[in-house]
Design a protein around this motif. Structure first.
Motif, short mmCIF file in Angstrom:
data_model
loop_
_atom_site.label_atom_id
_atom_site.label_comp_id
_atom_site.label_asym_id
_atom_site.label_seq_id
_atom_site.Cartn_x
_atom_site.Cartn_y
_atom_site.Cartn_z
N THR A 52 0.80 -1.03 0.02
CA THR A 52 -0.12 -0.07 -0.04
C THR A 52 0.82 1.10 0.15
OG1 THR A 52 -1.86 -0.95 1.19
CG2 THR A 52 -1.75 1.20 1.24
N VAL A 53 1.85 1.47 0.82
CA VAL A 53 2.87 2.55 0.92
C VAL A 53 3.66 2.48 -0.30
CG1 VAL A 53 4.67 3.61 2.29
CG2 VAL A 53 2.67 2.47 3.70
N LEU A 54 4.14 1.54 -0.90
CA LEU A 54 4.88 1.50 -1.82
C LEU A 54 4.06 2.01 -3.14
CD1 LEU A 54 7.34 -0.02 -3.40
CD2 LEU A 54 5.80 -1.78 -4.19
N SER A 55 2.80 1.68 -3.43
CA SER A 55 2.12 2.35 -4.34
C SER A 55 2.14 3.81 -4.37
CB SER A 55 0.63 1.62 -4.34
OG SER A 55 0.63 0.46 -4.71
N THR A 56 1.75 4.30 -2.94
CA THR A 56 1.86 5.80 -2.75
C THR A 56 3.20 6.44 -3.18
OG1 THR A 56 0.27 5.40 -1.20
CG2 THR A 56 1.30 7.46 -1.19
N THR A 57 4.15 5.78 -2.76
CA THR A 57 5.59 6.20 -2.94
C THR A 57 5.71 6.09 -4.55
OG1 THR A 57 6.50 5.10 -1.02
CG2 THR A 57 7.92 5.91 -2.26
N GLN A 58 5.58 5.27 -5.33
CA GLN A 58 5.43 5.12 -6.79
C GLN A 58 4.92 6.48 -7.44
OE1 GLN A 58 4.09 1.10 -7.28
NE2 GLN A 58 6.23 0.02 -7.46
N MET A 59 3.85 6.54 -6.95
CA MET A 59 3.03 7.68 -7.45
C MET A 59 3.89 8.86 -7.41
SD MET A 59 -1.00 6.97 -6.57
CE MET A 59 -1.57 5.42 -6.16
N GLN A 60 4.09 9.16 -6.08
CA GLN A 60 4.79 10.43 -5.85
C GLN A 60 6.28 10.49 -6.71
OE1 GLN A 60 5.53 10.06 -1.39
NE2 GLN A 60 3.46 10.82 -1.02
N MET A 61 6.93 9.55 -7.04
CA MET A 61 8.04 9.62 -7.57
C MET A 61 7.63 10.07 -9.13
SD MET A 61 10.86 6.90 -7.83
CE MET A 61 12.63 7.45 -7.14
N GLN A 62 6.50 9.41 -9.69
CA GLN A 62 6.21 9.83 -10.82
C GLN A 62 5.80 11.12 -11.13
OE1 GLN A 62 3.50 6.07 -11.12
NE2 GLN A 62 4.34 5.96 -13.20
N GLN A 63 5.06 11.83 -9.95
CA GLN A 63 4.49 12.96 -9.94
C GLN A 63 5.87 13.95 -10.23
OE1 GLN A 63 2.03 13.17 -6.46
NE2 GLN A 63 0.35 12.05 -7.64
N PHE A 64 6.86 13.70 -9.37
CA PHE A 64 8.08 14.37 -9.54
C PHE A 64 8.88 14.41 -10.84
CE2 PHE A 64 7.41 14.83 -4.80
CZ PHE A 64 7.31 16.09 -4.51
N GLY A 65 8.37 13.70 -11.52
CA GLY A 65 9.00 13.18 -12.94
C GLY A 65 10.40 12.33 -12.76
N GLN A 66 10.24 11.38 -11.80
CA GLN A 66 11.19 10.41 -11.69
C GLN A 66 10.69 8.93 -12.06
OE1 GLN A 66 12.04 11.77 -7.83
NE2 GLN A 66 14.12 11.73 -8.20
N ASP A 67 11.43 8.36 -12.63
CA ASP A 67 11.20 6.87 -13.12
C ASP A 67 11.36 5.72 -12.03
OD1 ASP A 67 10.67 4.51 -14.36
OD2 ASP A 67 11.95 4.65 -15.88
N PRO A 68 10.35 5.40 -11.57
CA PRO A 68 10.50 4.42 -10.25
C PRO A 68 10.93 2.88 -10.78
CG PRO A 68 8.08 4.91 -10.89
CD PRO A 68 8.89 5.65 -11.70
N THR A 69 10.92 2.74 -12.03
CA THR A 69 11.22 1.31 -12.48
C THR A 69 12.85 1.13 -12.86
OG1 THR A 69 10.95 2.03 -14.50
CG2 THR A 69 8.80 1.19 -13.43
N THR A 70 13.69 2.21 -12.57
CA THR A 70 14.90 1.96 -12.86
C THR A 70 15.51 1.24 -11.69
OG1 THR A 70 15.49 4.03 -11.59
CG2 THR A 70 15.28 4.28 -14.39
#
Length: 258
Positions: free
Chosen positions: A86-104
């Motif tokens: 649950t927290v992971l999903s939120t963190t992933q969203m936040q990273m994407q909103q800041f223009g960063q790629d969470p899959t690297t």
């Protein structure tokens, strides 16, 4: 919980011809051809965007763990994989909103650390709140749930947002039940001084300078003062909260399992 919107904008061109002369049939066919071409291009772009989103989601889902797995133990209290996801999903969203790629590789490592730090810190604060006797009543939980639902246009939109956030009714209620004593504890135990006029002025000057540089209109200080004051005090509270968690962690037993 934040809503994620992926708007698909399709432009429709309406050509209105007034009866003031001859009606050129060739022009009509050209217009129809151009419209069909535009629609095809738009549909293709939308399809490609959808594929990219699906591929990204597959990569993000790979970062999740088994819901029943214990990811950490904090003072003999377990943190489950379900909580982690649950927290992971939120963190992933936040990273994407800041223009960063969470899959690297680096992004995935950063997200894992942030998620675990957030969960451990939250657990320590909840334990501290429990020791202080802060609780959540049934009516408080129902009230907060109703307030969350108000943010959405319909029950369907609400359920869709929950699904995107990796939540269901049970997990959401559990989060609310934890959030209430957590909030009470932070409000009562983490005190900060009010933002001074000097601090507000300094912050305003920075914002105004940035706005001027980007060619944006600068609001007057009087208009922005309440917002700046609240933001500065929230920042102070966040900084103090981080230090408080660090202090709690010094006397805690934390065992990371992943």
């Amino acid at each position: 919980m934040k809503k994620l919107l992926y708007p698909i904008i399709i432009g429709l061109l309406a050509v209105v011809l007034t009866a003031c002369g001859s009606n050129d049939e060739a022009d009509k066919k050209n217009d129809e051809k151009e419209t069909k071409t535009t629609e095809k291009e738009t549909a293709k772009a939308t399809e490609e965007q959808q594929k990219q989103m699906e591929e990204m989601q597959k990569k993000l889902d790979k970062q999740k763990v088994d819901e029943k797995k214990t990811v950490a133990i904090v003072n003999d209290e377990k943190i489950s994989g379900a909580e982690y996801n649950t927290v992971l999903s939120t963190t992933q969203m936040q990273m994407q909103q800041f223009g960063q790629d969470p899959t690297t590789k680096e992004g995935a490592k950063q997200i894992k650390e942030q998620t675990l730090n957030s969960l451990v810190g939250q657990k320590l604060l909840l334990q501290a709140a429990d020791k202080k006797g802060y609780t959540a009543s049934k009516s408080e939980i129902e009230k907060q749930l109703a307030e969350i639902k108000k943010q959405y246009e319909s029950e369907e939109k609400f359920k869709e947002a929950m699904k995107q956030a990796g939540l269901n009714t049970e997990t959401l209620n559990a989060q609310i039940a934890e959030n209430i004593p957590y909030t009470k504890y932070v409000e009562k135990e983490i005190k900060v001084e009010e933002a001074t006029d000097e601090e507000i002025q300094k912050y305003y000057d920075q914002v105004a300078e940035q706005a001027k540089t980007s060619g944006q209109k600068v609001q007057k200080l009087e208009e922005m003062k309440p917002q700046i004051k609240e933001q500065l005090e929230q920042q102070k509270k966040q900084e103090k909260l981080v230090k408080h968690v660090e202090e709690l962690q010094k006397n805690a037993k934390v065992d990371i399992k992943i």
